[in-house]
Structure formats: C-alpha cells, structure tokens
Design a protein around this motif. Structure first.
Motif, PDB file in Angstrom:
ATOM      1  N   GLU A 170      50.068  48.329  15.814  1.00  0.00           N
ATOM      2  CA  GLU A 170      50.291  49.700  16.263  1.00  0.00           C
ATOM      3  C   GLU A 170      49.196  50.160  17.219  1.00  0.00           C
ATOM      4  O   GLU A 170      49.487  50.633  18.326  1.00  0.00           O
ATOM      5  CB  GLU A 170      50.360  50.635  15.049  1.00  0.00           C
ATOM      6  N   LYS A 171      47.956  50.026  16.818  1.00  0.00           N
ATOM      7  CA  LYS A 171      46.854  50.510  17.659  1.00  0.00           C
ATOM      8  C   LYS A 171      46.665  49.632  18.886  1.00  0.00           C
ATOM      9  O   LYS A 171      46.420  50.136  19.998  1.00  0.00           O
ATOM     10  CB  LYS A 171      45.577  50.547  16.835  1.00  0.00           C
ATOM     11  N   ALA A 172      46.774  48.305  18.707  1.00  0.00           N
ATOM     12  CA  ALA A 172      46.572  47.405  19.844  1.00  0.00           C
ATOM     13  C   ALA A 172      47.679  47.555  20.888  1.00  0.00           C
ATOM     14  O   ALA A 172      47.423  47.479  22.100  1.00  0.00           O
ATOM     15  CB  ALA A 172      46.500  45.961  19.350  1.00  0.00           C
ATOM     16  N   PHE A 173      48.898  47.780  20.440  1.00  0.00           N
ATOM     17  CA  PHE A 173      50.005  47.885  21.393  1.00  0.00           C
ATOM     18  C   PHE A 173      49.900  49.156  22.235  1.00  0.00           C
ATOM     19  O   PHE A 173      50.270  49.164  23.412  1.00  0.00           O
ATOM     20  CB  PHE A 173      51.336  47.843  20.647  1.00  0.00           C
ATOM     21  N   GLU A 174      49.417  50.240  21.633  1.00  0.00           N
ATOM     22  CA  GLU A 174      49.244  51.471  22.401  1.00  0.00           C
ATOM     23  C   GLU A 174      48.219  51.298  23.512  1.00  0.00           C
ATOM     24  O   GLU A 174      48.333  51.906  24.579  1.00  0.00           O
ATOM     25  CB  GLU A 174      48.821  52.608  21.475  1.00  0.00           C
ATOM     26  N   LYS A 175      47.218  50.456  23.284  1.00  0.00           N
ATOM     27  CA  LYS A 175      46.132  50.306  24.246  1.00  0.00           C
ATOM     28  C   LYS A 175      46.341  49.138  25.196  1.00  0.00           C
ATOM     29  O   LYS A 175      46.068  49.256  26.396  1.00  0.00           O
ATOM     30  CB  LYS A 175      44.825  50.122  23.491  1.00  0.00           C
ATOM     31  N   PHE A 176      46.852  48.013  24.695  1.00  0.00           N
ATOM     32  CA  PHE A 176      46.941  46.808  25.516  1.00  0.00           C
ATOM     33  C   PHE A 176      48.370  46.309  25.750  1.00  0.00           C
ATOM     34  O   PHE A 176      48.562  45.369  26.511  1.00  0.00           O
ATOM     35  CB  PHE A 176      46.148  45.665  24.849  1.00  0.00           C
ATOM     36  N   GLY A 177      49.338  46.926  25.101  1.00  0.00           N
ATOM     37  CA  GLY A 177      50.708  46.414  25.227  1.00  0.00           C
ATOM     38  C   GLY A 177      51.599  47.203  26.149  1.00  0.00           C
ATOM     39  O   GLY A 177      52.836  47.080  26.060  1.00  0.00           O
ATOM     40  N   LYS A 178      51.033  47.992  27.043  1.00  0.00           N
ATOM     41  CA  LYS A 178      51.872  48.790  27.931  1.00  0.00           C
ATOM     42  C   LYS A 178      52.677  47.922  28.888  1.00  0.00           C
ATOM     43  O   LYS A 178      53.794  48.278  29.265  1.00  0.00           O
ATOM     44  CB  LYS A 178      50.991  49.757  28.728  1.00  0.00           C
ATOM     45  N   GLY A 179      52.128  46.797  29.269  1.00  0.00           N
ATOM     46  CA  GLY A 179      52.826  45.931  30.220  1.00  0.00           C
ATOM     47  C   GLY A 179      53.717  44.888  29.571  1.00  0.00           C
ATOM     48  O   GLY A 179      54.300  44.062  30.287  1.00  0.00           O
ATOM     49  N   LEU A 182      59.430  28.191  26.402  1.00  0.00           N
ATOM     50  CA  LEU A 182      58.805  29.456  26.006  1.00  0.00           C
ATOM     51  C   LEU A 182      58.841  30.381  27.209  1.00  0.00           C
ATOM     52  O   LEU A 182      58.406  30.007  28.300  1.00  0.00           O
ATOM     53  CB  LEU A 182      57.357  29.237  25.562  1.00  0.00           C
ATOM     54  N   LEU A 183      59.357  31.578  27.013  1.00  0.00           N
ATOM     55  CA  LEU A 183      59.516  32.544  28.100  1.00  0.00           C
ATOM     56  C   LEU A 183      58.736  33.811  27.786  1.00  0.00           C
ATOM     57  O   LEU A 183      58.852  34.364  26.679  1.00  0.00           O
ATOM     58  CB  LEU A 183      60.995  32.885  28.308  1.00  0.00           C
ATOM     59  N   PHE A 184      57.963  34.295  28.757  1.00  0.00           N
ATOM     60  CA  PHE A 184      57.197  35.535  28.642  1.00  0.00           C
ATOM     61  C   PHE A 184      57.497  36.396  29.869  1.00  0.00           C
ATOM     62  O   PHE A 184      57.630  35.875  30.984  1.00  0.00           O
ATOM     63  CB  PHE A 184      55.692  35.256  28.578  1.00  0.00           C
ATOM     64  N   LYS A 185      57.561  37.696  29.649  1.00  0.00           N
ATOM     65  CA  LYS A 185      57.809  38.618  30.750  1.00  0.00           C
ATOM     66  C   LYS A 185      56.937  39.853  30.570  1.00  0.00           C
ATOM     67  O   LYS A 185      57.002  40.540  29.539  1.00  0.00           O
ATOM     68  CB  LYS A 185      59.282  39.017  30.803  1.00  0.00           C
ATOM     69  N   PHE A 186      56.121  40.144  31.610  1.00  0.00           N
ATOM     70  CA  PHE A 186      55.209  41.290  31.592  1.00  0.00           C
ATOM     71  C   PHE A 186      55.353  42.074  32.895  1.00  0.00           C
ATOM     72  O   PHE A 186      55.902  41.571  33.883  1.00  0.00           O
ATOM     73  CB  PHE A 186      53.743  40.834  31.439  1.00  0.00           C
ATOM     74  N   THR A 187      54.846  43.310  32.862  1.00  0.00           N
ATOM     75  CA  THR A 187      54.763  44.106  34.087  1.00  0.00           C
ATOM     76  C   THR A 187      53.365  43.962  34.674  1.00  0.00           C
ATOM     77  O   THR A 187      52.378  43.830  33.943  1.00  0.00           O
ATOM     78  CB  THR A 187      55.047  45.586  33.810  1.00  0.00           C
ATOM     79  N   LEU A 188      53.299  44.004  35.987  1.00  0.00           N
ATOM     80  CA  LEU A 188      52.026  43.848  36.682  1.00  0.00           C
ATOM     81  C   LEU A 188      51.409  45.213  36.965  1.00  0.00           C
ATOM     82  O   LEU A 188      52.098  46.127  37.447  1.00  0.00           O
ATOM     83  CB  LEU A 188      52.244  43.115  38.004  1.00  0.00           C
ATOM     84  N   PRO A 189      50.130  45.387  36.688  1.00  0.00           N
ATOM     85  CA  PRO A 189      49.454  46.629  37.086  1.00  0.00           C
ATOM     86  C   PRO A 189      49.129  46.617  38.573  1.00  0.00           C
ATOM     87  O   PRO A 189      49.467  45.664  39.296  1.00  0.00           O
ATOM     88  CB  PRO A 189      48.186  46.623  36.218  1.00  0.00           C
ATOM     89  N   MET A 206      44.001  44.819  37.292  1.00  0.00           N
ATOM     90  CA  MET A 206      44.532  43.552  36.815  1.00  0.00           C
ATOM     91  C   MET A 206      43.927  43.133  35.478  1.00  0.00           C
ATOM     92  O   MET A 206      44.544  42.384  34.717  1.00  0.00           O
ATOM     93  CB  MET A 206      44.280  42.453  37.855  1.00  0.00           C
ATOM     94  N   ALA A 207      42.766  43.604  35.159  1.00  0.00           N
ATOM     95  CA  ALA A 207      42.127  43.239  33.885  1.00  0.00           C
ATOM     96  C   ALA A 207      42.854  43.819  32.682  1.00  0.00           C
ATOM     97  O   ALA A 207      42.635  43.366  31.550  1.00  0.00           O
ATOM     98  CB  ALA A 207      40.674  43.706  33.885  1.00  0.00           C
TER      99      ALA A 207
END
Length: 495
Positions: free
Chosen positions: A355-364, A382-389, A394-395
C-alpha cells in the motif's frame, strides 16, 4: 330636307393644333441646325472666296519659320475645304466660332508658327504637319468616340475584392499550418529522442541495472554498437542478452506522436502517456507451469478478456486472509493460489506492490504477465509494462525496472508442488485436446467450403451450356451409372 348646321371649332381645339404646328417647326429647325453644324465644310462659295483672300494676304506678310520650330502661341484654327482628311476623320469637330465644343484641340501648339497655309506655296510643311499629327489623330478620335474614361475603381471599395481577400486568407492559413507542422515535426522528434536517450543513459550505461545483469547491451556486438534502435519517430527498442534462465530481453518504448501536429492536438483532448514494455524470452527448461498476472483493476479485466491464456487457464483471485497483499488498486490473475502466493513475495510488497510503496513508487506501473502458454512464436515469456516519466524524472521508475531481473531469477528457479503440477497438467491436456478439436473443425469447415465453391462453379458452367450439350452430358452420366451398377464378372481359366 335641310342639313344640320356644322359645329364651330372650339378655341381649345385651335390651340391644340397651333401647339402641334409649333412643335413640328421647332423640330425641323433643330435638325437643320444640327445638319449645318456637322457639314460646315460645304458652305457658300462667297464665304470661301473671302476666306481664301484673307489667307493669301496673311501668308504674303509672313516669313516662313524653320521646319524644326515646334512651339508657337496657341491659335484657333478653322478647317477649310483644302483639308478633307482631317474633316472626315472627326466629323464631330466644327470650324465655326458659333460651336466651340466642335473646334480642334486648342491646347495643342502648332508646329509651324502660323494658322493657315497654302498647299501650293508651302509644299513641304503640310506633309510634315500631317505626318506628325497622324499618330495622335486616331487616338483622339477613339477618345472622342468612347468618351472620357472614369478613373480605375479602388479594389478595396468594390465588392469583387472580397473573393480575392478570402482566397488570400485561405492561402495564408494553409501556409501557416504547413510552417507549424514542420516546426512541430522537428521539435517533437527531438523531444522523443531526448526521452529515449535519457532512459538509456539511466538504465543501460555503465554501472546501471541492465549493465550489471546482462553481458551484452545494444543491437550490435561491438563496444561502439548503438544501445537503441529507432524504428520510427516515436518507437525505440533496446535489446539485452547474456543472462541465465533467459535467451534475451527486448524493451520497446512507444512514445507520444509528438512529431505529428494533429496527434499532438488530439493528445490535448484525449491525454495519453509514454510507455515502455519488456519482453523476456525464457528458456524452455527454466520455466515451470506458471500463468500469473498483476495489473490495475481496469486493465486486469481487459487482459482476462483479450489474452487467450488468461481466459482459458486463470481467473481473478480475491485477497487472501492472514497475510499482506497487493494494494487495492491492483488485481491478481493466476492459475492457482499457490502460484500467486509464491510470486508475490514480501520483498516485492515492500518495494513496489504494498500500500505505502505503491503510492510512492508504483505510479508508473501498468501490468505484469507471466505465462508458459503465451500465444506466438515463443511460448514461455515474462511481460512488463510501465509508463515513462519525463526526462528529468527517470529515477522515479528505478524500482519498477528492478522488477525485471528480480522475476527472471525467481521464475527461473521456481518449481510448483506435485499437487499443483497435476492440476496444471490436466488443464493443459484438456486445452490441447480442445485446440486439436478446433483445428479439426477448422479443417472440416475449409473442406466443406471448398466443396461448395466447386459445386457452385459446376452449376454455373452447366447453366452456360446449351440444351444439346446438357442432354449429351446427362446421357453420358446415365451410362456411367448403369455401368457402375452392373455386376462385375471375373473370367477364370478352366482346368
């Protein structure tokens, strides 16, 4: 019998007759005057002789000026019978002082310095005068015939100028749009390149995540090989290989179409984000029977409907009781609870999915999908999909990118229990039988379709044949059927 007396003419009737007579006289007098004014050259002989005598006296007292003299004081000239050409060229001109509008141009100076001349005495001068005045006389006659011309109208004041203004406005708008399109093309292209290069500089250079986990980075084999492969103005690819449990990794960046002005305007109305997807090609012996996915709730429903392996083998799992689970925004799709529990570890919950980690680091984060039954050329992936800042942030996706090597090792070492294996193998055998039946049905349908097409072609050919040909064909078919129905006799040699 006496005749009745004739009625006397009334005074009003007499006045009416007198008025008609006076109007007729006035009309005749005006026509005579106009005729005289237009044909003044044919006057009485006495007047002509008087004018000739006066001219001869005047010419006898004057010296002939040089021919080159071109300026003299203006004087009123009068046409004589000796000038028929000028009189007939412009019949509207008049030589009498009674009609000044019909006189020649008074402002034009004479080139000889005198008003009248005798053709017999001054032979060279009239020809020169006529030769000099000849080019101007037709234009003067045309001007007199046409009349004074009005000055050219102002185009701004006429209504015909509005279409021209409208056409220029359309051209200006089109030209401005083309200039804006060209400027946006180069600026948008540069923006996409900067985003792709910023990602590569953060995660694919020395001392980065992929450099530590893969031995070969980029599309070439040398050290100077490019890290990114540009397939379009908004599509960039990155390849890495040289790691256990997998054959390689392919990252695809699909950015906004910033180079397209229309797409940029559309994105202002319907916003979209830059995305990056990772495809990890696992070795055949390094992945067990695993079908598992984690995604946001809206994306999870779409994945379960669209992806065939999730639709056939997996289903949505409710949150288990008595242990930590993913954030409420996420949904888990798995073939069994055992696989889901083994894939979602404590480390992953603390780093990203809690819960706490996703609010801070899981936005993408968008989705994550593991399958050994993936449709396509390579089944275990294995497939992964993220949004780019943006370029300067980028960090923020460092923990998301770290999930890729983490799950390569986890899935490569993972082995399911015998109970779960038996269930998964039974499900896969059933799916294989269904797939085989579907293949057989597809083949049967293709054969039936082929037969129907052939029959239809034969019917069309028979319809084109004539009656005689059709009768012969039927007789031939009847004979063939009779021959087929007759018993076959076998000849044997007697002993």
């Amino acid at each position: 019998m006496a005749k009745p007396p004739r009625p006397s003419a009334s005074p009003s009737h007499l006045l009416y007759l007198l008025s008609l007579l006076s109007l007729l006289i006035i009309h005749l007098s005006t026509t005579c005057v106009l005729a005289d004014s237009h044909f003044e050259g044919f006057e009485a002989d006495d007047e002509d002789e008087a004018l000739d005598s006066a001219d001869s006296l005047q010419f006898s007292n004057l010296r002939s000026p040089p021919v080159s003299q071109s300026e003299s004081p203006p004087a009123t000239t009068k046409l004589t019978p000796s000038e028929p050409d000028t009189a007939t060229a412009d019949p509207t001109q008049s030589g009498t002082p009674d009609h000044p509008p019909t006189s020649p141009d008074l402002s034009k100076p004479s080139s000889t310095g005198f008003d009248y001349w005798d053709e017999d005495e001054f032979e060279g001068l009239p020809f020169l005068e006529q030769h000099q005045q000849q080019p101007s006389e037709p234009s003067k006659a045309a001007e007199d015939a046409v009349g004074p011309q009005d000055p050219s109208p102002d185009p701004k004041s006429t209504p015909a100028a509005s279409p021209a203004k409208r056409s220029y406005m359309v051209e200006i708008v089109c030209g401005s749009f083309l200039i804006m399109f060209a400027i946006n093309y180069f600026t948008g292209k540069r923006e996409n390149e900067n985003i792709a290069l910023a990602w590569a500089a953060k995660f694919a250079t020395k001392e980065s995540i992929f450099e530590k986990n893969f031995s070969l980075l980029g599309v070439g084999e040398g050290e100077d090989s490019p890290l990114l492969l540009k397939e379009g103005q908004n599509v960039f690819k990155f390849y890495a290989s040289g790691r256990r449990y997998c054959q390689g990794l392919l990252a695809t960046m699909e950015l906004k179409s910033r180079h397209d002005l229309i797409s940029r305007i559309y994105n202002l109305i319907v916003p979209c984000k830059d995305e990056i997807s990772f495809e990890v090609y696992m070795n055949d012996d390094a992945m067990d029977n695993v079908i598992f996915a984690v995604a946001k709730k809206k994306a999870a429903k779409g994945m379960q409907k669209e992806l065939r392996d999730l639709q056939r083998f997996a289903g949505l799992l409710p949150p288990p009781g008595g242990r930590k689970w993913v954030a409420e925004e996420l949904s888990v799709i798995s073939e069994s609870k055992e696989v889901a529990g083994d894939m979602i570890t404590e480390a992953v919950l603390d780093q990203v999915f809690g819960e706490k980690a996703f609010e801070k680091f899981g936005k993408g984060f968008i989705s994550m999908h593991f399958s050994d039954q993936h449709p396509g050329g390579h089944s275990k992936m294995l497939l992964f999909k993220f949004t780019l800042p943006d370029v300067n942030n980028m960090a923020d996706m460092t923990r998301l990118v770290s999930l890729v090597p983490y799950y390569i090792d986890l899935v490569g070492r993972y082995k399911i229990s015998p109970q779960a294996r038996s269930k998964t193998e039974a499900a896969r055998a059933k799916a294989a039988q269904e797939a085989h039946k579907e293949l057989q049905n597809a083949r049967q349908e293709a054969l039936q379709k082929r037969k129907l097409e052939r029959k239809k072609m034969m019917e069309e050919a028979e319809a084109k044949l004539g009656a005689e040909a059709l009768r012969k064909k039927e007789a031939k078919e009847r004979a063939r059927q009779m021959k087929k129905s007759m018993p076959r006799m076998k000849m044997t040699r007697g002993h």
